[in-house]
Scaffold this active site. Structure first.
Site, PDB file in Angstrom:
ATOM      1  N   ARG A  92      50.994  46.304  -1.971  1.00  0.00           N
ATOM      2  CA  ARG A  92      50.212  45.604  -0.830  1.00  0.00           C
ATOM      3  C   ARG A  92      50.524  45.872   0.453  1.00  0.00           C
ATOM      4  O   ARG A  92      51.617  45.409   0.814  1.00  0.00           O
ATOM      5  CB  ARG A  92      49.948  43.945  -1.457  1.00  0.00           C
ATOM      6  CG  ARG A  92      49.128  43.406  -0.258  1.00  0.00           C
ATOM      7  CD  ARG A  92      48.896  41.963  -0.544  1.00  0.00           C
ATOM      8  NE  ARG A  92      48.004  41.415   0.545  1.00  0.00           N
ATOM      9  CZ  ARG A  92      48.428  40.320   1.427  1.00  0.00           C
ATOM     10  NH1 ARG A  92      49.449  39.599   1.143  1.00  0.00           N
ATOM     11  NH2 ARG A  92      47.734  39.810   2.213  1.00  0.00           N
ATOM     12  N   HIS A 137      46.151  41.680   9.175  1.00  0.00           N
ATOM     13  CA  HIS A 137      47.196  40.584   8.812  1.00  0.00           C
ATOM     14  C   HIS A 137      47.718  40.402  10.062  1.00  0.00           C
ATOM     15  O   HIS A 137      48.887  40.716  10.447  1.00  0.00           O
ATOM     16  CB  HIS A 137      48.303  41.196   7.780  1.00  0.00           C
ATOM     17  CG  HIS A 137      49.166  40.526   7.231  1.00  0.00           C
ATOM     18  ND1 HIS A 137      49.286  40.195   5.847  1.00  0.00           N
ATOM     19  CD2 HIS A 137      50.163  39.375   7.804  1.00  0.00           C
ATOM     20  CE1 HIS A 137      50.324  39.346   5.605  1.00  0.00           C
ATOM     21  NE2 HIS A 137      50.798  38.793   6.664  1.00  0.00           N
ATOM     22  N   GLU A 182      45.288  34.986   5.093  1.00  0.00           N
ATOM     23  CA  GLU A 182      45.595  33.402   5.476  1.00  0.00           C
ATOM     24  C   GLU A 182      44.904  33.276   6.818  1.00  0.00           C
ATOM     25  O   GLU A 182      45.863  32.825   7.731  1.00  0.00           O
ATOM     26  CB  GLU A 182      47.214  33.455   5.516  1.00  0.00           C
ATOM     27  CG  GLU A 182      47.729  33.620   4.052  1.00  0.00           C
ATOM     28  CD  GLU A 182      49.362  33.313   4.413  1.00  0.00           C
ATOM     29  OE1 GLU A 182      50.013  33.019   5.420  1.00  0.00           O
ATOM     30  OE2 GLU A 182      49.993  33.361   3.214  1.00  0.00           O
ATOM     31  N   ASN A 327      48.005  33.107  -1.881  1.00  0.00           N
ATOM     32  CA  ASN A 327      49.483  33.164  -1.587  1.00  0.00           C
ATOM     33  C   ASN A 327      50.020  31.861  -1.813  1.00  0.00           C
ATOM     34  O   ASN A 327      49.410  30.838  -1.319  1.00  0.00           O
ATOM     35  CB  ASN A 327      49.692  33.701  -0.228  1.00  0.00           C
ATOM     36  CG  ASN A 327      49.285  35.026   0.264  1.00  0.00           C
ATOM     37  OD1 ASN A 327      48.899  35.910  -0.801  1.00  0.00           O
ATOM     38  ND2 ASN A 327      49.406  35.370   1.480  1.00  0.00           N
ATOM     39  N   TYR A 329      53.630  29.260  -2.064  1.00  0.00           N
ATOM     40  CA  TYR A 329      55.091  29.267  -2.018  1.00  0.00           C
ATOM     41  C   TYR A 329      55.590  27.807  -2.276  1.00  0.00           C
ATOM     42  O   TYR A 329      56.792  27.724  -2.919  1.00  0.00           O
ATOM     43  CB  TYR A 329      55.444  29.363  -0.397  1.00  0.00           C
ATOM     44  CG  TYR A 329      55.210  30.760   0.141  1.00  0.00           C
ATOM     45  CD1 TYR A 329      56.384  31.832  -0.006  1.00  0.00           C
ATOM     46  CD2 TYR A 329      53.965  31.240   0.451  1.00  0.00           C
ATOM     47  CE1 TYR A 329      56.253  33.073   0.556  1.00  0.00           C
ATOM     48  CE2 TYR A 329      53.866  32.577   0.903  1.00  0.00           C
ATOM     49  CZ  TYR A 329      55.010  33.556   1.053  1.00  0.00           C
ATOM     50  OH  TYR A 329      54.810  35.022   1.356  1.00  0.00           O
ATOM     51  N   GLU A 394      50.822  36.749  -2.569  1.00  0.00           N
ATOM     52  CA  GLU A 394      52.336  36.443  -2.180  1.00  0.00           C
ATOM     53  C   GLU A 394      52.813  35.374  -2.913  1.00  0.00           C
ATOM     54  O   GLU A 394      52.205  34.529  -3.250  1.00  0.00           O
ATOM     55  CB  GLU A 394      52.232  36.135  -0.614  1.00  0.00           C
ATOM     56  CG  GLU A 394      51.881  37.207   0.296  1.00  0.00           C
ATOM     57  CD  GLU A 394      51.928  36.881   1.662  1.00  0.00           C
ATOM     58  OE1 GLU A 394      52.660  35.943   2.294  1.00  0.00           O
ATOM     59  OE2 GLU A 394      51.159  37.432   2.497  1.00  0.00           O
TER      60      GLU A 394
HETATM   61  C1  PNW Z   1      52.915  33.835   4.679  1.00  0.00           C
HETATM   62  N1  PNW Z   1      53.440  27.855   4.498  1.00  0.00           N
HETATM   63  O1  PNW Z   1      52.902  32.997   5.862  1.00  0.00           O
HETATM   64  C2  PNW Z   1      52.547  35.397   5.564  1.00  0.00           C
HETATM   65  O2  PNW Z   1      51.303  35.798   4.911  1.00  0.00           O
HETATM   66  C3  PNW Z   1      53.423  36.510   5.445  1.00  0.00           C
HETATM   67  O3  PNW Z   1      53.212  37.228   6.696  1.00  0.00           O
HETATM   68  C4  PNW Z   1      54.667  35.780   5.807  1.00  0.00           C
HETATM   69  O4  PNW Z   1      55.791  36.595   6.012  1.00  0.00           O
HETATM   70  C5  PNW Z   1      55.238  34.982   4.502  1.00  0.00           C
HETATM   71  O5  PNW Z   1      54.165  34.148   4.160  1.00  0.00           O
HETATM   72  C6  PNW Z   1      56.354  34.153   4.499  1.00  0.00           C
HETATM   73  O6  PNW Z   1      56.491  33.084   5.643  1.00  0.00           O
HETATM   74  C7  PNW Z   1      53.101  31.621   5.260  1.00  0.00           C
HETATM   75  O7  PNW Z   1      53.648  26.774   5.385  1.00  0.00           O
HETATM   76  C8  PNW Z   1      53.494  30.872   6.108  1.00  0.00           C
HETATM   77  O8  PNW Z   1      53.193  27.388   3.265  1.00  0.00           O
HETATM   78  C9  PNW Z   1      53.729  29.719   5.956  1.00  0.00           C
HETATM   79  C10 PNW Z   1      53.382  28.831   4.624  1.00  0.00           C
HETATM   80  C11 PNW Z   1      52.750  29.899   3.677  1.00  0.00           C
HETATM   81  C12 PNW Z   1      52.599  31.271   4.003  1.00  0.00           C
END
Ligand code: PNW
Length: 497
Positions: A92, A137, A182, A327, A329, A394
């Protein structure tokens, strides 16, 4: 319900081993253009808002830029070889709008940009790797930001113009398209002006800018989806989706108020962008319409700060995706109430969230390791949106760049276990998992201080040498076997403690 039972039954028959990912399940890794390409002013590329932010603003913690980044623009062969070796089914990546259309508009196409992506796509395919392309993006051409960026409703036509160029040039070979990455993070970080998370263009419009930005992005998305469906789907046979991000919000207790607070927060984050597209009735979540409408009135605005869709737009948006790119995290805990200043996104939601200090941390302050939240939110998506196909686009862990990256290995193993159970035990319709990120790269406002890569990149060397980390071997083994082996010990690495 009945489909869920059938899906589960078929799964059981297909593989008696629920420790394994389904045979047809696919794996990949991801990057985005500005974060890896470099070559910011090479061969006709125009300037985008990240060129501007890194050259002229001061919110990048290490004052770094993506001028060179991983130099991926000059390293297609190296990178495709690494991907092939890793064994991924998908790569991707995103396309840099201003490399294709230097001035943002579709009156002039930069031949070098077309050539660069053609070559990348062809090499991936020659090596058995499916390209999954993110159209946008975050790296908007500066010329379009000068006209208001995503607060300008005309942007939806410009995104469509740009997407048409991509479909025409690459659509014969690209079968997975993601319109937007996002929107929620982009509109919050770029338009709200909150010091917590700053992204280009770094506008300062709390409680207003983000909703305008989100509205235009949603309209842009459906225009691209409907265009493809009407004119190209039959011929090109690709899938068009959109990628949303969400934290899992866990109630602070079983108490009804806490449960409602966490649900409200989910609707303000994932629901904001997923409800108009994936829910049964479409439009923004009712809790958003109600709360923002009521607060706007109390604040003496002549109308709600949340824009409204026409009936036509609601209909066009509903169902406008072949899959949800998702995505994920981390997780947070929520309770009702906030003393955030008004108006703002936070006061509109009226919820306070925090993280448990006992949760394992990463090098990113917002990212704590909470694997069980992944399974919970996948199930929330399953029930909210009728078990739509989900591609995890992601998921990843931040550290300082160690080659023996035990933290990342533990993170990936534990999150993948939850994903496997969500599929095999709960019947969640997740068809692929894509790790963030293929390479260490430019992490937006955090510059090069946070590393997410499965491959280390030496940013001090002009060659930007790539070195395989432990996590890449671990992932390679998962892809090869379809299983997570927590004791997997790649040769040459010290044991993890
Ligand atoms: C994503 N949160 O951003 C982006 O899609 C990527 O480009 C980035 O490098 C990656 O995650 C890592 O940060 C996020 O606060 C930023 O949960 C913040 C969050 C989630 C995704």
């Amino acid at each position: 319900m009945r489909t869920l039972i059938v899906v589960l039954l078929l799964r059981c028959l297909a593989s008696a081993d629920d420790q394994k990912f389904p045979n047809e399940f696919k794996f990949g890794v991801a990057t985005s253009a500005y974060q890896v390409e470099g070559a910011w002013n090479v061969n006709g590329k125009g300037q985008n808002i990240w060129d501007t932010a890194t050259h002229y603003n001061n919110f990048i913690v290490d004052n770094s830029t993506g001028d060179v980044a991983c130099d991926a623009y000059h390293k297609t062969d190296t990178d495709v070889n690494l991907l092939k070796n890793l064994g991924v089914h998908f790569y991707r990546f995103s396309i840099s709008w201003s490399r294709i259309l230097p001035y943002g508009f579709a009156n002039y196409t930069n031949p070098d940009g077309i050539h660069y992506y053609n070559n990348l796509i062809n090499k991936l395919l020659q090596n058995g790797i499916q390209p999954m392309v993110t159209i946008f993006h975050w790296d908007l051409p500066q010329s379009l930001q000068d006209l208001g960026g995503w607060t300008n409703p005309l942007m939806s036509d410009y995104l469509l113009d740009y997407a048409k160029v991509l479909f025409n040039q690459f659509g014969d070979r690209v079968k997975y398209w993601i319109t937007i990455n996002e929107a929620q993070i982009l509109c919050t970080g770029g338009y709200e002006g909150s010091p917590l998370m700053k992204l280009a263009p770094d506008y300062n419009s709390p409680g207003i800018g983000p909703y305008l930005c989100g509205h235009t992005l949603l309209l842009s998305h459906y225009k691209v989806y409907r265009y493809y469906q009407k004119h190209l789907k039959e011929k090109q046979k690709g899938k068009v989706g959109i990628t949303h991000q969400s934290i899992w919000y866990e109630p602070n207790s079983k108490n009804k108020d806490d449960v409602n607070a966490a649900e409200t927060k989910l609707q303000f984050e994932l629901g904001w962008f997923a409800h108009p597209i994936f829910s049964k009735y479409g439009d923004y979540p009712s809790v958003m319409k109600q709360r923002i409408g009521r607060l706007s009135k109390e604040q003496n605005y002549p109308r709600s700060r949340l824009p409204t869709f026409t009936m036509h737009e609601i209909r066009e948006l509903r169902g406008s995706a072949d899959f949800l790119g998702y995505n994920h995290y981390t997780t947070r805990i929520c309770k009702p109430g906030t003393n955030a200043t008004q108006p703002s996104l936070e006061s509109d939601a009226g919820v306070t969230c925090f993280q448990n200090s006992s949760w394992p941390s990463s090098s990113a302050p917002w990212l704590k390791v909470v694997p069980w939240g992944f399974r919970k939110i996948l199930n929330w998506i399953r029930t909210q949106y009728n078990n739509i196909e989900v591609i995890v686009t992601e998921n990843g862990f931040a550290d300082r760049g160690d080659i023996n990256d035990c933290g990342r290995v533990k993170y990936m193993n534990s999150y993948l276990e939850e994903l496997r159970d969500a599929i095999n035990k709960d019947g969640c319709n997740v068809t692929a998992y894509i790790a963030w990120s293929f390479l260490d790269n430019f992490e937006w406002g955090s510059g090069y201080t946070q590393k997410f890569g499965l491959y280390h990149v030496d940013f001090n060397s002009p060659n930007r040498t790539r070195t395989a980390k432990r996590s890449s071997y671990n992932y390679q083994n998962i892809i090869k076997t379809g299983k997570i082996d927590k004791n997997y010990q790649p040769p040459g690495f010290q044991k993890c403690t």
